[in-house]
Design an enzyme around this catalytic site. Structure first.
Site, PDB file in Angstrom:
ATOM      1  N   ASN A  69       0.392  -0.815   5.490  1.00  0.00           N
ATOM      2  CA  ASN A  69       1.379  -0.147   6.288  1.00  0.00           C
ATOM      3  C   ASN A  69       0.868  -0.325   7.770  1.00  0.00           C
ATOM      4  O   ASN A  69      -0.201   0.523   7.811  1.00  0.00           O
ATOM      5  CB  ASN A  69       1.640   1.277   5.960  1.00  0.00           C
ATOM      6  CG  ASN A  69       2.163   1.492   4.450  1.00  0.00           C
ATOM      7  OD1 ASN A  69       3.089   2.262   4.434  1.00  0.00           O
ATOM      8  ND2 ASN A  69       1.682   0.708   3.410  1.00  0.00           N
TER       9      ASN A  69
ATOM     10  N   CYS B  38      -4.963  -2.858   3.345  1.00  0.00           N
ATOM     11  CA  CYS B  38      -4.384  -2.737   4.476  1.00  0.00           C
ATOM     12  C   CYS B  38      -5.647  -3.123   5.523  1.00  0.00           C
ATOM     13  O   CYS B  38      -5.985  -4.114   5.694  1.00  0.00           O
ATOM     14  CB  CYS B  38      -3.867  -1.475   4.637  1.00  0.00           C
ATOM     15  SG  CYS B  38      -2.984  -1.386   6.316  1.00  0.00           S
TER      16      CYS B  38
ATOM     17  N   GLU C 192      -5.855   8.882   7.711  1.00  0.00           N
ATOM     18  CA  GLU C 192      -6.491   8.541   6.319  1.00  0.00           C
ATOM     19  C   GLU C 192      -7.933   9.159   6.277  1.00  0.00           C
ATOM     20  O   GLU C 192      -8.252   9.477   4.758  1.00  0.00           O
ATOM     21  CB  GLU C 192      -6.743   7.043   6.448  1.00  0.00           C
ATOM     22  CG  GLU C 192      -5.356   6.389   6.544  1.00  0.00           C
ATOM     23  CD  GLU C 192      -5.214   4.969   5.902  1.00  0.00           C
ATOM     24  OE1 GLU C 192      -4.931   3.919   6.532  1.00  0.00           O
ATOM     25  OE2 GLU C 192      -5.741   4.827   4.677  1.00  0.00           O
TER      26      GLU C 192
ATOM     27  N   GLU D  76       0.831  -1.059   0.000  1.00  0.00           N
ATOM     28  CA  GLU D  76      -0.091  -0.007  -0.087  1.00  0.00           C
ATOM     29  C   GLU D  76       1.036   1.164  -0.037  1.00  0.00           C
ATOM     30  O   GLU D  76       1.913   1.114   0.741  1.00  0.00           O
ATOM     31  CB  GLU D  76      -0.708  -0.189   1.326  1.00  0.00           C
ATOM     32  CG  GLU D  76      -1.630   1.206   1.610  1.00  0.00           C
ATOM     33  CD  GLU D  76      -2.256   1.363   3.197  1.00  0.00           C
ATOM     34  OE1 GLU D  76      -1.391   0.715   4.025  1.00  0.00           O
ATOM     35  OE2 GLU D  76      -3.071   1.847   3.370  1.00  0.00           O
TER      36      GLU D  76
ATOM     37  N   ASN E 265      -7.029   6.162  -1.464  1.00  0.00           N
ATOM     38  CA  ASN E 265      -6.049   5.185  -1.456  1.00  0.00           C
ATOM     39  C   ASN E 265      -6.249   4.120  -2.225  1.00  0.00           C
ATOM     40  O   ASN E 265      -7.133   3.275  -2.159  1.00  0.00           O
ATOM     41  CB  ASN E 265      -5.863   4.945   0.114  1.00  0.00           C
ATOM     42  CG  ASN E 265      -4.817   4.164   0.440  1.00  0.00           C
ATOM     43  OD1 ASN E 265      -4.088   3.416  -0.357  1.00  0.00           O
ATOM     44  ND2 ASN E 265      -4.437   3.879   1.728  1.00  0.00           N
TER      45      ASN E 265
ATOM     46  N   LYS F  98      -9.347   2.101  -1.517  1.00  0.00           N
ATOM     47  CA  LYS F  98      -9.545   1.588  -0.161  1.00  0.00           C
ATOM     48  C   LYS F  98     -10.847   2.118   0.385  1.00  0.00           C
ATOM     49  O   LYS F  98     -11.224   3.339   0.229  1.00  0.00           O
ATOM     50  CB  LYS F  98      -8.366   2.147   0.700  1.00  0.00           C
ATOM     51  CG  LYS F  98      -8.522   1.356   1.958  1.00  0.00           C
ATOM     52  CD  LYS F  98      -7.116   2.020   2.844  1.00  0.00           C
ATOM     53  CE  LYS F  98      -7.243   1.440   4.182  1.00  0.00           C
ATOM     54  NZ  LYS F  98      -5.714   1.924   4.634  1.00  0.00           N
TER      55      LYS F  98
HETATM   56  N1  ING Z   1      -3.209   0.660   8.931  1.00  0.00           N
HETATM   57  C1  ING Z   1      -3.439  -0.157  10.011  1.00  0.00           C
HETATM   58  C2  ING Z   1      -4.373  -1.591   9.514  1.00  0.00           C
HETATM   59  O1  ING Z   1      -5.593  -1.549   9.614  1.00  0.00           O
HETATM   60  C3  ING Z   1      -4.633  -0.199  12.026  1.00  0.00           C
HETATM   61  C4  ING Z   1      -4.448   0.677  11.066  1.00  0.00           C
HETATM   62  C5  ING Z   1      -3.640  -0.951  12.566  1.00  0.00           C
HETATM   63  C6  ING Z   1      -5.913  -0.381  12.390  1.00  0.00           C
HETATM   64  C7  ING Z   1      -3.836  -1.686  13.574  1.00  0.00           C
HETATM   65  C8  ING Z   1      -6.442  -1.059  13.580  1.00  0.00           C
HETATM   66  C9  ING Z   1      -5.317  -1.973  14.268  1.00  0.00           C
HETATM   67  O2  ING Z   1      -3.423  -2.474   9.329  1.00  0.00           O
HETATM   68  C10 ING Z   1      -3.713   0.882   7.664  1.00  0.00           C
HETATM   69  N2  ING Z   1      -3.274   1.567   6.822  1.00  0.00           N
HETATM   70  O3  ING Z   1      -4.966   0.643   7.513  1.00  0.00           O
END
Ligand code: ING
Length: 350
Positions: free
Chosen positions: A207, A182, A151, A47, A115, A132
């Site tokens: 990411n 993601c 985001e 991503e 995205n 996304k």
């Molecule tokens: N990053 C993270 C993901 O869903 C996140 C944001 C991390 C949400 C951990 C909840 C818990 O992997 C992106 N870019 O969506």
């Protein structure tokens, strides 16, 4: 003739705020060269693979964030990637921030920000595009957070659904490919919409910070990777599909992203896993016949699914409070939308 294709997750190490697109593209071209040596026909990049994960950076004027977006694809900066892929005959998935001039839901033409990821075949055609849908984080600066996750500030919700297309990939005359990005991997609905289109291989980049950034409670660090793998393995298994999940990893401007890119088969087994948090190519041979077992037994959707019991999934956004039990509450009465006449019964009723 067995349908077996060698695929790769081309994990990227960190991209710093100061790194140009040329730096990212050069590293990706080197990964394509390694992929060619290993007979890989499809490479999945992460991503937002062209820049640092910029949603961690707050900009009062969102127009300043346009520097991280691609106005055309390919562009001068990304053309070397398309050229290398064409030279090697390799298809690739690329995640990037997209500016598109197109009508919105009100029919107004404007610059829209998504995205996005694309699948480019070995001839350089853009075969599939996805934007996304599940945007995590927040839109306004959050002073409680150690690191911002903006985001919702910089991107619109994707407006292309979760498309699947059957396209020639490598030596295969047709492969049913779909994509997500993601955070989408944590939502079973995303996987199921792809599964209902007979997807055979799901590509996704991510990411993901290695530490919880929100101040909403303790999350043991080891669970970050565990939850990511759980989501991908479950999605692949429950929809009888292969999945290639590719990280951007390492410490970007002081913020740690975990790697652990994986390739998963339709039984939910991990076929390959990255072990570094840097540029790394992992590969696996995918025998597409393996999708048949799940698809013809446990996850034979036509035989076993009951959409009449799933109404809440598309009619509701958030959760509602449950019915409170009382002696005159009939068993099963609590789900007011469930327990409708079964489709078979309807047919019987004529
Ligand atoms: N990053 C993270 C993901 O869903 C996140 C944001 C991390 C949400 C951990 C909840 C818990 O992997 C992106 N870019 O969506």
């Amino acid at each position: 003739m067995p349908r077996i294709i060698t695929v790769a997750a081309a994990q990227l190490g960190p991209l710093q705020l100061a790194d140009t697109r040329a730096v990212a593209v050069a590293r990706m071209v080197r990964l394509l060269e390694r992929a060619r040596v290993r007979g890989v026909e499809l490479v999945v990049f992460p991503e937002l693979a062209l820049t640092t994960f910029f949603p961690r950076h707050y900009r009062e004027d969102v127009a300043e964030a346009d520097i991280w977006f691609e106005k055309t694809m390919p562009s001068v900066d990304t053309q070397p990637l398309f050229d290398a892929a064409r030279t090697y005959g390799i298809s690739f998935h690329l995640g990037y921030a997209e500016i598109a001039v197109e009508a919105d839901a009100a029919g107004i033409m404007r610059r829209r920000h998504f995205n996005t990821c694309i699948l480019v075949n070995g001839s350089g055609d853009i075969v599939l595009k996805y934007r996304k849908v599940h945007l995590p984080g927040h839109a306004a600066f959050d002073p409680k957070r150690a690191v911002q996750h903006l985001e919702k500030r910089y991107f619109e919700v994707g407006n292309l659904g979760f498309p699947v297309v059957r396209a020639p990939i490598g030596h295969l005359s047709g492969l049913n490919v779909g994509m997500m990005i993601c955070n989408d991997r944590r939502w079973p609905e995303a996987w199921r919409v792809l599964g209902l289109q007979s997807v055979e291989l799901v590509m996704l980049g991510y990411n993901t910070p290695s530490l919880n950034q929100s101040a909403s409670g303790f999350e043991a660090p080891h669970l970050r990777v565990a939850h990511s793998h759980l989501s991908i393995q479950a999605g692949a298994y429950q929809n009888a599909t292969f999945a290639v999940a590719t990280a951007k990893a390492g410490v970007e401007d002081g913020c740690e992203l975990f790697g652990h890119s994986i390739i998963v088969n339709p039984q939910g087994e991990i076929l390959a896993q990255a072990t570094s948090w840097d540029d790394e190519l992992i590969t696996a041979d995918c025998d597409l016949a393996q999708v048949q077992l799940g698809r013809s037994t446990i996850f034979d959707f036509e035989a076993h699914r009951r959409p009449e019991a799933y109404a809440r999934i598309t009619s509701q956004v958030g959760a509602v409070e449950p019915c409170v039990w009382s002696r005159d509450l009939q068993p099963g009465q609590s789900d007011s939308t469930g327990g409708l006449t079964r489709v078979d019964d309807r047919k019987a009723a004529g």
